[in-house]
Design a protein around this motif. Sequence first.
Motif, PDB file in Angstrom:
ATOM      1  N   THR A   9       0.849  -1.190   0.000  1.00 46.58           N
ATOM      2  CA  THR A   9       0.000   0.000   0.000  1.00 46.58           C
ATOM      3  C   THR A   9       0.884   1.239   0.000  1.00 46.58           C
ATOM      4  OG1 THR A   9      -0.135   0.010   2.416  1.00 46.58           O
ATOM      5  CG2 THR A   9      -1.857  -1.185   1.221  1.00 46.58           C
ATOM      6  N   TYR A  10       0.321   2.347  -0.476  1.00 44.49           N
ATOM      7  CA  TYR A  10       1.085   3.575  -0.625  1.00 44.49           C
ATOM      8  C   TYR A  10       0.317   4.760  -0.044  1.00 44.49           C
ATOM      9  CZ  TYR A  10       3.558   0.749  -4.106  1.00 44.49           C
ATOM     10  OH  TYR A  10       4.257  -0.246  -4.744  1.00 44.49           O
ATOM     11  N   ALA A  11       1.068   5.796   0.309  1.00 45.88           N
ATOM     12  CA  ALA A  11       0.474   7.082   0.646  1.00 45.88           C
ATOM     13  C   ALA A  11       0.594   7.940  -0.605  1.00 45.88           C
ATOM     14  CB  ALA A  11       1.193   7.727   1.819  1.00 45.88           C
ATOM     15  N   VAL A  12      -0.522   8.148  -1.278  1.00 42.70           N
ATOM     16  CA  VAL A  12      -0.538   8.838  -2.567  1.00 42.70           C
ATOM     17  C   VAL A  12      -0.974  10.283  -2.362  1.00 42.70           C
ATOM     18  CG1 VAL A  12      -1.526   8.884  -4.886  1.00 42.70           C
ATOM     19  CG2 VAL A  12      -1.050   6.691  -3.771  1.00 42.70           C
ATOM     20  N   GLY A  33      -6.163  -0.350  -1.231  1.00 44.13           N
ATOM     21  CA  GLY A  33      -5.873  -0.221   0.187  1.00 44.13           C
ATOM     22  C   GLY A  33      -4.945   0.924   0.527  1.00 44.13           C
ATOM     23  N   SER A  34      -4.584   1.740  -0.466  1.00 46.62           N
ATOM     24  CA  SER A  34      -3.696   2.872  -0.222  1.00 46.62           C
ATOM     25  C   SER A  34      -4.502   4.076   0.256  1.00 46.62           C
ATOM     26  CB  SER A  34      -2.920   3.218  -1.493  1.00 46.62           C
ATOM     27  OG  SER A  34      -2.102   2.142  -1.904  1.00 46.62           O
ATOM     28  N   ALA A  52       6.459  19.296   8.498  1.00 47.64           N
ATOM     29  CA  ALA A  52       5.044  19.553   8.251  1.00 47.64           C
ATOM     30  C   ALA A  52       4.512  18.787   7.052  1.00 47.64           C
ATOM     31  CB  ALA A  52       4.816  21.053   8.060  1.00 47.64           C
ATOM     32  N   ARG A  53       5.367  18.463   6.085  1.00 45.70           N
ATOM     33  CA  ARG A  53       4.906  17.812   4.868  1.00 45.70           C
ATOM     34  C   ARG A  53       4.537  16.352   5.137  1.00 45.70           C
ATOM     35  NH1 ARG A  53       9.344  17.831   2.044  1.00 45.70           N
ATOM     36  NH2 ARG A  53       9.058  19.961   1.293  1.00 45.70           N
ATOM     37  N   PRO A  54       3.338  15.925   4.769  1.00 44.60           N
ATOM     38  CA  PRO A  54       2.959  14.515   4.925  1.00 44.60           C
ATOM     39  C   PRO A  54       3.879  13.628   4.089  1.00 44.60           C
ATOM     40  CG  PRO A  54       1.028  15.885   4.501  1.00 44.60           C
ATOM     41  CD  PRO A  54       2.226  16.755   4.268  1.00 44.60           C
ATOM     42  N   GLN A  55       4.173  12.463   4.610  1.00 45.23           N
ATOM     43  CA  GLN A  55       5.029  11.525   3.894  1.00 45.23           C
ATOM     44  C   GLN A  55       4.212  10.833   2.807  1.00 45.23           C
ATOM     45  OE1 GLN A  55       8.379  11.172   4.378  1.00 45.23           O
ATOM     46  NE2 GLN A  55       8.114  12.902   5.772  1.00 45.23           N
ATOM     47  N   VAL A 121      -3.949   3.682 -13.193  1.00 47.04           N
ATOM     48  CA  VAL A 121      -3.477   4.221 -11.918  1.00 47.04           C
ATOM     49  C   VAL A 121      -2.529   3.238 -11.236  1.00 47.04           C
ATOM     50  CG1 VAL A 121      -4.149   4.937  -9.597  1.00 47.04           C
ATOM     51  CG2 VAL A 121      -5.467   5.713 -11.574  1.00 47.04           C
ATOM     52  N   ASP A 122      -2.930   1.968 -11.201  1.00 43.36           N
ATOM     53  CA  ASP A 122      -2.086   0.945 -10.562  1.00 43.36           C
ATOM     54  C   ASP A 122      -0.725   0.853 -11.248  1.00 43.36           C
ATOM     55  OD1 ASP A 122      -4.085   0.361  -8.779  1.00 43.36           O
ATOM     56  OD2 ASP A 122      -4.812  -1.411  -9.844  1.00 43.36           O
ATOM     57  N   TYR A 123      -0.724   0.885 -12.573  1.00 41.63           N
ATOM     58  CA  TYR A 123       0.540   0.763 -13.293  1.00 41.63           C
ATOM     59  C   TYR A 123       1.393   2.009 -13.123  1.00 41.63           C
ATOM     60  CZ  TYR A 123       3.840  -0.662 -16.884  1.00 41.63           C
ATOM     61  OH  TYR A 123       4.987  -1.022 -17.538  1.00 41.63           O
ATOM     62  N   ALA A 124       0.764   3.175 -13.107  1.00 40.39           N
ATOM     63  CA  ALA A 124       1.507   4.424 -12.931  1.00 40.39           C
ATOM     64  C   ALA A 124       2.179   4.487 -11.568  1.00 40.39           C
ATOM     65  CB  ALA A 124       0.576   5.621 -13.116  1.00 40.39           C
ATOM     66  N   ILE A 125       1.515   3.963 -10.543  1.00 40.54           N
ATOM     67  CA  ILE A 125       2.097   3.954  -9.196  1.00 40.54           C
ATOM     68  C   ILE A 125       3.404   3.166  -9.186  1.00 40.54           C
ATOM     69  CG2 ILE A 125       1.804   3.032  -6.863  1.00 40.54           C
ATOM     70  CD1 ILE A 125      -1.115   3.864  -6.989  1.00 40.54           C
ATOM     71  N   VAL A 126       3.422   2.054  -9.905  1.00 39.46           N
ATOM     72  CA  VAL A 126       4.624   1.211  -9.936  1.00 39.46           C
ATOM     73  C   VAL A 126       5.686   1.797 -10.870  1.00 39.46           C
ATOM     74  CG1 VAL A 126       5.517  -1.071 -10.515  1.00 39.46           C
ATOM     75  CG2 VAL A 126       3.295  -0.859  -9.378  1.00 39.46           C
TER      76      VAL A 126
END
Length: 220
Positions: A9-12, A33-34, A52-55, A121-126
Motif C-alpha cells: 500500500t502507498y500514501a498517494v 488499500g492505499s 510539516a509535509r505529509p510523507q 493508476v495501478d501501473y503508474a504507481i509502480v
Amino acid sequence: MNKLVNIRTYAVGFVGPCGVTFVDLTDAVSASGSTLVRFTSLMDLIAMNGVARPQIDRLFVDVDGLGGIEAIIDDLLDLRRFLPRLPVVLISSEFSRDEFDLTRVSVCDCSLKAPLSQASVDYAIVQSRVNNMVWVKKKCEPFAQEKSKSDTGVIDLYWFSYIGVATVAGMIAGLLSLLETRSWLYATGMYILAGQVSLGALILFPLIKEKMGLRARPDG
C-alpha cells in the motif's frame, strides 16, 4: 487453508480541485488499500518543510484542474528541483494517451489521460518509481562524481601541504642544529630524517588514499 497475501500500500498525494479526477483517483487508490492525501497547490507542497509535509510515496497532479500545463510548468520544475526523488504523475484530458516512459521526464515520471482507469493508476504507481530512479541517477550521478573529484583534489592538496610543512620543518631543525652545535653531523642527520619523512609520506599516500576511497564507498 487460507494464505496471507502481502499487498503493498502507498500514501498517494494529489494536487488539484475536488472534481471528477479527484473522485476517480480516490476510488482507484482506495481499491488497493492505499491512502490519498490532497494538496491545494504545488506551491503549498513545495513550501512545506520536512516536518510539516505529509510523507507521500507518489504524487498525482490534475493538470486541467490547475489551469493547464502552461499555468503550472514553473511549479512542476520547482517540484523536480526541491523534491527530485518524489515520483510525479500528471493527469490531463489533453494528453493523447497514457505515457509510462520518460517522455516528460523533465516535469514528471508518468502521465495519464483523463478519465482515469483502475489499471492505469495501478501501473503508474509502480512505473513512476522506476522512471524516477532512472531520472534521479541521470541527474544526480554526474554531480556526485564531480563532487568526489573535487573532494579528492582537496585531500591531495592538504596531504602535499603536510609533506611540505614536514620537509621545511626538518630543514629548519637541521639549520638550528648546525647553529647550536656547530656540527655538520647533526645537521646532516636532520636533513636526512626530513627527506625520509617526505619520501615515506609520498610512498604511503597512494595506499592511504585507496583505503579512504574503499571506506567511503557504500556497500552493495
